[in-house]
Design an enzyme around this catalytic site. Sequence first.
Site, PDB file in Angstrom:
ATOM      1  N   VAL A   1       0.832  -1.198   0.000  1.00 23.60           N
ATOM      2  CA  VAL A   1       0.000   0.000   0.000  1.00 23.60           C
ATOM      3  C   VAL A   1       0.877   1.261   0.000  1.00 23.60           C
ATOM      4  CG1 VAL A   1      -1.766   1.280   1.277  1.00 23.60           C
ATOM      5  CG2 VAL A   1      -1.875  -1.221   1.167  1.00 23.60           C
TER       6      VAL A   1
ATOM      7  N   ALA B   1       9.217   5.566   7.205  1.00 24.50           N
ATOM      8  CA  ALA B   1       9.915   4.586   8.061  1.00 24.50           C
ATOM      9  C   ALA B   1       9.591   3.171   7.602  1.00 24.50           C
ATOM     10  CB  ALA B   1       9.506   4.770   9.515  1.00 24.50           C
TER      11      ALA B   1
ATOM     12  N   LYS C   1      -7.067  -2.207   9.753  1.00 22.55           N
ATOM     13  CA  LYS C   1      -8.348  -2.686  10.337  1.00 22.55           C
ATOM     14  C   LYS C   1      -8.135  -3.501  11.594  1.00 22.55           C
ATOM     15  CE  LYS C   1      -7.057  -5.659   7.033  1.00 22.55           C
ATOM     16  NZ  LYS C   1      -6.667  -5.541   5.646  1.00 22.55           N
TER      17      LYS C   1
ATOM     18  N   GLU D   1     -10.644   5.406   6.003  1.00 19.70           N
ATOM     19  CA  GLU D   1     -11.517   4.836   4.960  1.00 19.70           C
ATOM     20  C   GLU D   1     -10.956   3.541   4.367  1.00 19.70           C
ATOM     21  OE1 GLU D   1     -14.726   6.200   3.542  1.00 19.70           O
ATOM     22  OE2 GLU D   1     -14.505   4.045   3.233  1.00 19.70           O
TER      23      GLU D   1
ATOM     24  N   GLY E   1     -11.128  -1.517   1.065  1.00 22.18           N
ATOM     25  CA  GLY E   1     -10.139  -0.857   0.209  1.00 22.18           C
ATOM     26  C   GLY E   1     -10.598   0.440  -0.410  1.00 22.18           C
TER      27      GLY E   1
ATOM     28  N   GLU F   1      -2.188 -14.749   0.881  1.00 22.50           N
ATOM     29  CA  GLU F   1      -0.837 -14.768   1.449  1.00 22.50           C
ATOM     30  C   GLU F   1      -0.353 -16.223   1.553  1.00 22.50           C
ATOM     31  OE1 GLU F   1       0.670 -11.992   3.032  1.00 22.50           O
ATOM     32  OE2 GLU F   1      -0.990 -10.610   2.648  1.00 22.50           O
TER      33      GLU F   1
ATOM     34  N   ASP G   1      -9.860 -11.408   9.071  1.00 23.72           N
ATOM     35  CA  ASP G   1      -9.804 -10.115   8.374  1.00 23.72           C
ATOM     36  C   ASP G   1     -11.223  -9.537   8.228  1.00 23.72           C
ATOM     37  OD1 ASP G   1      -8.299  -8.200   6.391  1.00 23.72           O
ATOM     38  OD2 ASP G   1     -10.019  -8.938   5.256  1.00 23.72           O
TER      39      ASP G   1
ATOM     40  N   LYS H   1     -13.056  -6.057   9.967  1.00 23.88           N
ATOM     41  CA  LYS H   1     -13.775  -5.045   9.176  1.00 23.88           C
ATOM     42  C   LYS H   1     -15.244  -4.960   9.608  1.00 23.88           C
ATOM     43  CE  LYS H   1     -10.775  -5.879   5.170  1.00 23.88           C
ATOM     44  NZ  LYS H   1     -10.645  -6.723   3.972  1.00 23.88           N
TER      45      LYS H   1
ATOM     46  N   GLY I   1      -5.495  -4.317  -2.653  1.00 22.44           N
ATOM     47  CA  GLY I   1      -4.515  -3.984  -3.682  1.00 22.44           C
ATOM     48  C   GLY I   1      -3.907  -2.630  -3.390  1.00 22.44           C
TER      49      GLY I   1
HETATM   50  P1  NAP Z   1       3.114  -4.825   3.742  1.00 19.67           P
HETATM   51  O1  NAP Z   1       3.246  -4.959   2.276  1.00 19.67           O
HETATM   52  O2  NAP Z   1       3.497  -5.959   4.616  1.00 19.67           O
HETATM   53  O3  NAP Z   1       3.992  -3.546   4.185  1.00 19.67           O
HETATM   54  C1  NAP Z   1       4.249  -3.221   5.514  1.00 19.67           C
HETATM   55  C2  NAP Z   1       5.282  -2.115   5.545  1.00 19.67           C
HETATM   56  O4  NAP Z   1       5.487  -1.707   6.897  1.00 19.67           O
HETATM   57  C3  NAP Z   1       6.652  -2.527   5.010  1.00 19.67           C
HETATM   58  O5  NAP Z   1       7.235  -1.448   4.316  1.00 19.67           O
HETATM   59  C4  NAP Z   1       7.467  -2.823   6.283  1.00 19.67           C
HETATM   60  O6  NAP Z   1       8.847  -2.522   6.136  1.00 19.67           O
HETATM   61  C5  NAP Z   1       6.850  -1.828   7.248  1.00 19.67           C
HETATM   62  N1  NAP Z   1       6.905  -2.294   8.638  1.00 19.67           N
HETATM   63  C6  NAP Z   1       6.169  -3.270   9.208  1.00 19.67           C
HETATM   64  N2  NAP Z   1       6.510  -3.410  10.501  1.00 19.67           N
HETATM   65  C7  NAP Z   1       7.491  -2.512  10.741  1.00 19.67           C
HETATM   66  C8  NAP Z   1       8.252  -2.161  11.876  1.00 19.67           C
HETATM   67  N3  NAP Z   1       8.085  -2.768  13.048  1.00 19.67           N
HETATM   68  N4  NAP Z   1       9.166  -1.168  11.770  1.00 19.67           N
HETATM   69  C9  NAP Z   1       9.346  -0.534  10.583  1.00 19.67           C
HETATM   70  N5  NAP Z   1       8.642  -0.799   9.461  1.00 19.67           N
HETATM   71  C10 NAP Z   1       7.718  -1.784   9.556  1.00 19.67           C
HETATM   72  O7  NAP Z   1       1.639  -4.411   4.152  1.00 19.67           O
HETATM   73  P2  NAP Z   1       0.517  -3.775   3.217  1.00 19.67           P
HETATM   74  O8  NAP Z   1      -0.146  -4.847   2.423  1.00 19.67           O
HETATM   75  O9  NAP Z   1       1.059  -2.595   2.504  1.00 19.67           O
HETATM   76  O10 NAP Z   1      -0.576  -3.336   4.317  1.00 19.67           O
HETATM   77  C11 NAP Z   1      -0.364  -2.199   5.120  1.00 19.67           C
HETATM   78  C12 NAP Z   1      -1.624  -1.902   5.936  1.00 19.67           C
HETATM   79  O11 NAP Z   1      -2.706  -1.648   5.053  1.00 19.67           O
HETATM   80  C13 NAP Z   1      -2.081  -3.045   6.852  1.00 19.67           C
HETATM   81  O12 NAP Z   1      -2.647  -2.504   8.018  1.00 19.67           O
HETATM   82  C14 NAP Z   1      -3.163  -3.721   6.016  1.00 19.67           C
HETATM   83  O13 NAP Z   1      -4.117  -4.404   6.803  1.00 19.67           O
HETATM   84  C15 NAP Z   1      -3.790  -2.515   5.346  1.00 19.67           C
HETATM   85  N6  NAP Z   1      -4.495  -2.815   4.102  1.00 19.67           N
HETATM   86  C16 NAP Z   1      -3.843  -3.503   3.128  1.00 19.67           C
HETATM   87  C17 NAP Z   1      -4.497  -3.769   1.929  1.00 19.67           C
HETATM   88  C18 NAP Z   1      -3.814  -4.510   0.819  1.00 19.67           C
HETATM   89  O14 NAP Z   1      -4.453  -4.762  -0.206  1.00 19.67           O
HETATM   90  N7  NAP Z   1      -2.540  -4.870   0.946  1.00 19.67           N
HETATM   91  C19 NAP Z   1      -5.825  -3.313   1.745  1.00 19.67           C
HETATM   92  C20 NAP Z   1      -6.447  -2.597   2.770  1.00 19.67           C
HETATM   93  C21 NAP Z   1      -5.769  -2.355   3.946  1.00 19.67           C
HETATM   94  P3  NAP Z   1       9.788  -3.335   5.106  1.00 19.67           P
HETATM   95  O15 NAP Z   1       9.307  -2.929   3.740  1.00 19.67           O
HETATM   96  O16 NAP Z   1      11.155  -2.847   5.383  1.00 19.67           O
HETATM   97  O17 NAP Z   1       9.559  -4.785   5.407  1.00 19.67           O
HETATM   98  N1  HSE Z   2      -6.561  -9.697   2.564  1.00 23.33           N
HETATM   99  C1  HSE Z   2      -7.613  -8.744   2.337  1.00 23.33           C
HETATM  100  C2  HSE Z   2      -8.619  -9.309   1.338  1.00 23.33           C
HETATM  101  C3  HSE Z   2      -7.096  -7.448   1.769  1.00 23.33           C
HETATM  102  O1  HSE Z   2      -8.393 -10.378   0.758  1.00 23.33           O
HETATM  103  O2  HSE Z   2      -9.645  -8.681   1.142  1.00 23.33           O
HETATM  104  C4  HSE Z   2      -6.832  -6.398   2.774  1.00 23.33           C
HETATM  105  O3  HSE Z   2      -7.982  -6.041   3.490  1.00 23.33           O
END
Ligand code: NAP
Ligand code: HSE
Length: 440
Positions: A21, A50, A111, A135, A140, A196, A207, A211, A314
Amino acid sequence: MFERRLLGKPLNVGMLGCGHVGTEVARLLVANQQDLAARAGVPLTLKKIAVRDISKSRPGIPQELFTTDLASIVDDPDIDLVIEVMGGIEPAHELILRAMKNGKGVVTANKALLAKHGAELFHASDLADVDFYYEAAVAGAIPILRPLAESLVGDHVERVMGIINGTTNYILTKMHESGSSFKDALAEAQALGYAEADPTADVEGFDAAAKAAILAGLSFHSVVTDEDVYREGITGITAEDVKVAKEMGFVIKLLAIAEANEVHGSKEETITVRVHPTLLPQNHPLASVREAFNAVFVQCESAGELMFYGRGAGGAPTASAILGDLVAIARNRNEGSLGPTETDYADLDIAPIGLARTRYLIRMHVADKPGVLAAVAQVFSANAVSILSVRQSGRGEHAELTIMTHIAPESDLANTVKDLKRNEVVTEVESVIRVEGIPA
Ligand code: NAP
Ligand code: HSE
């Protein structure tokens, strides 16, 4: 032509996390800088990010923005707004509280954190007089939380029912359309990057439950946490369940349902929040939501039924919601105001799942001999569960009975199933799946 004047000094943005994200948020903040400034009324400058590992390749994002020092973002007096996209509970929880205390507006997509500590975070943003927007945390890209908190706040939400997990919807779509097993559909979802490597949070419904708690809290103006949500995942859904559903004109979806219960004839004394596999008639609007898409169906006293549909996950879709929040906070700052604060004034109790009321489809194996149907019907009748339809298939010594019930309380259905399992004519109760979307 009306052009919004740039009203103030640039707002500096700090970001915690830069994964799926965060990289999209950073890219769009740079690529759409001028449009965002014009819409916000003030330039938005990404100042620091960070992460855990600054050596990772993140093309297009200047290397000098990265730090591993999380506190240097929330404590930096030059940073006005913090975007939290690192995920997890700690240290995200403490960092957000600290950012708020330091006067920064906060946007999060987290969430899991909101479903545990939402009430505390709303209270902290109130005390600190800062904006807190989230939001992206539910569905998403789909604008659903602000419509509930703002557009529909003059109405009375009666029920929210949605497909709010894309991974499970993808798996169930594959099972429905190609007859795959859960295992094969999961492997396909993993190969395509939807699921995953450890799919537990999605397939076991954690999850969606987080939500659902957020949706329920907003809809019913009450504190709802993930622990208040009854949860069943999709790991027990078999190809046979999907086949029978299809033959009967249904699809199986993992639904999140939050609803007000009528207790002793008075409305909204309690709410129930549940996440579980659900049969929906194929002509229900949610039944046509395929693959990884999300949709939320909201039923209101005055507005009637509304449906919100789109991409629930996404990088780019989630970043879209985050940037919307960021611009909203920047606009509020320009005007010296704050966005709406959450209210839990209604303080409704969460009813136990036994009080939830729905229909059920029960599939069981029975001996194929005279009197069996009557014996089975007697078990339903003894537990005050009324039968809507009965389908029998199979020949010889064993038959399969598929029974759909009228609406009944969960507790009565649970007793019925217990008694069926004890009954000598029933060889096995193979599955029990709740049914929604059949008009009363
Ligand atoms: P992600 O790809 O795992 O990215 C997490 C990021 O946070 C990485 O850059 C990681 O650093 C950093 N991080 C995690 N723990 C850390 C720590 N202790 N110290 C410093 N940096 C740290 O996660 P994501 O998919 O982008 O999701 C991020 C958030 O958005 C989550 O809360 C998720 O539930 C929410 N979300 C995600 C989606 C989706 O489609 N992916 C949709 C809706 C909401 P490194 O890069 O160095 O590992
Ligand atoms: N893993 C979630 C999904 C995406 O499949 O909808 C982040 O909320």
